[in-house]
Design a protein around this motif. Structure first.
Motif, short mmCIF file in Angstrom:
data_model
loop_
_atom_site.label_atom_id
_atom_site.label_comp_id
_atom_site.label_asym_id
_atom_site.label_seq_id
_atom_site.Cartn_x
_atom_site.Cartn_y
_atom_site.Cartn_z
N THR A 52 0.86 -1.19 0.00
CA THR A 52 0.00 0.00 0.00
C THR A 52 0.89 1.23 0.00
O THR A 52 1.99 1.21 0.55
N ASP A 53 0.37 2.32 -0.59
CA ASP A 53 1.21 3.50 -0.80
C ASP A 53 0.84 4.68 0.08
O ASP A 53 1.18 5.82 -0.22
N GLY A 54 0.11 4.43 1.18
CA GLY A 54 -0.23 5.51 2.09
C GLY A 54 -1.57 6.14 1.82
O GLY A 54 -2.05 6.94 2.63
N THR A 55 -2.23 5.82 0.69
CA THR A 55 -3.55 6.37 0.42
C THR A 55 -4.60 5.62 1.24
O THR A 55 -4.42 4.47 1.61
N LYS A 56 -5.75 6.30 1.48
CA LYS A 56 -6.79 5.74 2.33
C LYS A 56 -7.73 4.85 1.53
O LYS A 56 -7.93 5.05 0.34
N GLN A 57 -8.33 3.86 2.24
CA GLN A 57 -9.36 2.98 1.69
C GLN A 57 -8.89 2.32 0.38
O GLN A 57 -9.60 2.30 -0.61
N GLN A 58 -7.67 1.75 0.40
CA GLN A 58 -7.13 1.08 -0.77
C GLN A 58 -6.65 -0.32 -0.39
O GLN A 58 -6.46 -0.64 0.78
N LYS A 59 -6.43 -1.16 -1.40
CA LYS A 59 -5.93 -2.51 -1.19
C LYS A 59 -4.82 -2.79 -2.19
O LYS A 59 -4.71 -2.14 -3.24
N GLY A 60 -3.98 -3.76 -1.88
CA GLY A 60 -2.89 -4.14 -2.76
C GLY A 60 -2.60 -5.62 -2.63
O GLY A 60 -2.68 -6.19 -1.53
N HIS A 61 -2.28 -6.28 -3.75
CA HIS A 61 -1.95 -7.71 -3.78
C HIS A 61 -0.62 -7.91 -4.48
O HIS A 61 -0.26 -7.15 -5.39
N ALA A 62 0.07 -8.95 -4.08
CA ALA A 62 1.29 -9.38 -4.77
C ALA A 62 1.39 -10.89 -4.63
O ALA A 62 1.49 -11.41 -3.51
N PHE A 63 1.33 -11.63 -5.75
CA PHE A 63 1.36 -13.08 -5.75
C PHE A 63 2.52 -13.58 -6.60
O PHE A 63 2.90 -12.94 -7.61
N TYR A 64 3.09 -14.71 -6.18
CA TYR A 64 4.05 -15.41 -7.03
C TYR A 64 3.33 -15.83 -8.30
O TYR A 64 2.23 -16.39 -8.25
N SER A 65 3.92 -15.55 -9.46
CA SER A 65 3.19 -15.66 -10.72
C SER A 65 2.78 -17.08 -11.06
O SER A 65 1.75 -17.30 -11.69
N LYS A 66 3.57 -18.06 -10.66
CA LYS A 66 3.27 -19.44 -11.06
C LYS A 66 2.50 -20.16 -9.95
O LYS A 66 2.72 -19.92 -8.77
N PRO A 67 1.58 -21.06 -10.33
CA PRO A 67 0.81 -21.78 -9.31
C PRO A 67 1.64 -22.84 -8.59
O PRO A 67 2.64 -23.33 -9.12
N ILE A 68 1.22 -23.16 -7.39
CA ILE A 68 1.86 -24.20 -6.58
C ILE A 68 0.92 -25.40 -6.56
O ILE A 68 -0.27 -25.28 -6.24
N ALA A 69 1.43 -26.60 -6.88
CA ALA A 69 0.61 -27.81 -6.94
C ALA A 69 0.59 -28.48 -5.58
O ALA A 69 1.44 -29.31 -5.25
#
Length: 671
Positions: A52-69
């Motif tokens: 998050t960048d300090g702005t209010k009422q916001q969300k952020g995601h970061a996922f590893y690009s490849k799936p895990i089996a």
């Protein structure tokens, strides 16, 4: 045919190999990380993952690009270093979560208390197939959070299956507290044993080795029902009303093995707290040898200007206020925020002052500043102590009091700004926006939840004493938030009632208040009943009728109840679309009558009110409800059975001493 079988087997082996590759990785800083990010998340050039960048009422995601089996008995291990930094040392905008999810996008997820993971409709649904470890900095009673600084293991929702206060164990048994919003980096270890169906979470500062005793352990749970194959691993975070930044500095993961140790010395550095470049000072240093005479002249002018400005923004700061430093705002900042308290920024006028909209000059937080006067210093120390105490209330249905400022004969109170104003503007005088039933019922339930928190769930008992539509403010999602604690009273749980003045607003005052002169939770319940009828019917508690006497809303609704037509008392302007629920309208109207009983012992407490509204407990029989000169009462037919069915003893029916505050004369009226 044998060739065809061979080809099929080879294709299967390739597919299995494709799904099982890259099952372990380590990022000592995210310089070239294979991540998928969305929302306000970003990767900096120095390797920091900023969710998050300090702005209010916001969300952020970061996922590893490849799936895990993940297989049925798969195990995994992961470790990451994070930091949470807020504009305020004791306030934060929600938290961060490590997530395992069947999707990288989390569609429909909301910010604020939902941490960017779920929303009101899918929270807790078993089809989510989401496992998360939350590092939460806000206590949300709707999710049964234990405090505002905890770690929790969550399965498909935000009600933690197991949680514990943030900290770690020294030498295996001595617990050491940690503050998640300290701004310092901390490390989390998460280990899952698929054979034992056991998951453990450990937390510690980055300069401490992994403690031997985990902070949390959850066993005997079939996680294979949750982890879908394939799934994605990553992070989610969100902000609320406070400007907050959430960072991840490094991350290690391994399937069916132990994750590699992060190299703490190689992790990127966090930004310096309060690092502000002063280019004007650099220019002055370079120009001093060439412009000495000019500088002397300019300094002389600056001294004169500074003295005038200091006098203009002078404040009273006494020694005892040093303990309340984080809650004290500078008058200069409030003056700039409100553009000098211009009329264009005026939100409203109350009996004891004016309320202005403001934008804080550095944090850019929108605030409402209440400006009142005081003529005496008597009791001011106790009053400020109470302001700071009320400022520690944390509930999604309460308007946060951020702090105060004292200057000469003025007192300024700073609240979180509610963009949609007060509820009464949406009920009367032909409003431009007519609230539908879902919105009205959500507001009623939200105010009930906030009152339950004040009466039973906070460290002290808080009796609000001025519940009405004009004191319910609406946030950007039209959620109701109870504000204006000007007449509130505080005391310890279980204290003896003390006498006090009769205060409040006509139409919301319980009948016993003029007799016993006590601030009680039962009087709040009575006012809540009047407020509930007000929202459902779109009428004020007392309206001028055709005769000399006014029309009392409770009596008006009771007339419909006696005729078996109680639903007809609803607001005639209420939209009748798909969102309209007649059973909920009937429930709200009957609950309003039940809370309006003239006998305090017949009223439910706020926890029972919440249970009625949520459908957890059915409403009691109201057939014995009668109207008398003293208000609504219950008859005496089958008294023994009636007492057991209709008596609501309150464990919090306390009231508060007259000397607990001078807020009654300074804070009431307006936001």
């Amino acid at each position: 045919m044998s060739i065809i079988k061979l080809v099929v087997m080879l294709l299967l082996l390739v597919a299995i190999s494709a799904t099982t590759e890259d099952t372990n990785f380590i990022f000592n800083g995210f310089y070239s990380a294979n991540l998928t990010i969305d929302g306000v998340s970003s990767l900096s050039s120095d390797g920091l993952l900023r969710l998050t960048d300090g702005t209010k009422q916001q969300k952020g995601h970061a996922f590893y690009s490849k799936p895990i089996a993940f297989a049925k008995n798969s195990s995994f291990s992961t470790s990451f270093v994070f930091a949470i930094r807020s504009e305020y040392p004791n306030l934060s905008g929600h938290g961060i979560a490590f997530v395992i999810s069947p999707t990288k996008t989390l569609p429909g997820a909301l910010p604020s208390q939902f941490l960017g993971l779920f929303n009101e409709t899918n929270n807790g649904h078993p089809t989510n197939h989401v496992l998360a470890v939350e590092l939460d900095t806000i206590q949300n009673s709707e999710f049964e959070d234990i405090n505002d600084n905890h770690v929790g293991i969550n399965i498909n929702g935000l009600n933690s299956a197991k949680s514990a206060p943030a900290g770690y164990f020294v030498d295996g048994f001595q617990f050491q507290n940690l503050s998640l919003i300290s701004g310092l980096p901390m490390q989390v270890w998460m280990d899952y044993d698929g054979g034992k169906n056991q998951i453990s979470v450990t937390l510690a500062p980055t300069n401490v080795k992994k403690p031997e005793t985990p902070l949390l352990t959850l066993s005997h749970h079939d996680f294979s029902r949750i982890l879908r194959r394939p799934s994605y691993v990553g992070f989610s975070s969100s902000t609320g009303s406070i400007s907050t930044s959430h960072y991840v500095l490094g991350w290690s993961f391994m399937l069916n093995g132990k994750a590699e140790n992060l190299v703490i010395t190689e992790l990127p550095k966090l930004p310096h707290l309060g690092d502000v470049k002063n280019e004007q000072s650099m220019i002055l240093l370079v120009g001093i040898p060439l412009f000495c005479l000019c500088l002397i002249f300019l300094l002389s002018l600056a001294v004169v200007h500074f003295m005038k400005r200091k006098k203009k923004f002078s404040e009273i700061v006494e020694d005892w206020e040093q303990d309340y430093g984080p809650h004290r705002f500078k008058y200069k900042d409030l003056y700039i925020a409100t553009k000098g308290f211009r009329e264009e920024e005026l939100l409203g006028r109350g009996g004891f002052g004016r309320v202005y909209k403001g934008i804080m000059p550095i944090s850019k937080i929108e605030v409402a500043v209440k400006r009142v006067s005081h003529e005496s210093r008597q009791g001011m120390r106790e009053f400020v102590a109470e302001i700071v105490s009320i400022g520690r209330l944390r509930h999604r249905n309460l308007v946060p009091l951020l702090g105060y400022c004292r200057r000469k004969r003025e007192l300024l109170l700073v609240y979180d700004f509610m963009p949609n104003g007060s509820l009464d503007k949406y009920l009367y005088n032909q409003p431009r926006v007519t609230l539908n039933w879902i919105q009205r019922f959500r507001i009623i339930k939200g105010v009930a939840s906030g009152l339950c928190y004040l009466h039973e769930e906070w460290e002290k008992v808080v009796v609000h004493r001025d519940i009405k539509a004009s004191n319910i403010l609406l946030d950007f999602e039209l959620n109701g938030r109870l504000g204006d604690f000007g007449l509130a009273r505080l005391c310890d749980h279980g204290c003896d009632p003390q006498t006090t003045h009769v205060v409040g607003t006509l139409g919301y005052l319980a009948p016993e208040q003029t007799r016993i002169r006590k601030a009680t939770t039962g009087a709040d319940v009575f006012a809540f009943g009047a407020f509930t009828l007000e929202v459902v019917c779109g009428r004020r508690p007392i309206e001028q009728g055709g005769g000399s006497d006014g029309i009392v809303l409770v009596d008006w609704v009771y007339g419909f109840f006696r005729r078996g037509e109680i639903v007809e008392a609803k607001d005639q302007n209420l939209p009748m679309g798909r969102e309209y629920r007649e059973d909920e309208v009937e429930l709200a109207l009957k609950l309003g009558l039940l809370c309006s009983s003239a006998d305090p012992s017949r009223r439910p407490n706020m926890r029972q009110v919440v249970q009625f509204l949520n459908g957890d407990v059915p409403l009691p029989d109201l057939s014995l409800l009668n109207s008398s000169s003293s208000g609504l009462t219950f008859g005496h037919r089958q008294e023994a059975h009636h007492d057991s069915a209709m008596s609501f003893p309150s464990s919090m029916d306390g009231s508060f001493s007259q000397s607990s505050s001078i807020a009654e004369s300074l804070l009431s009226g307006g936001r």
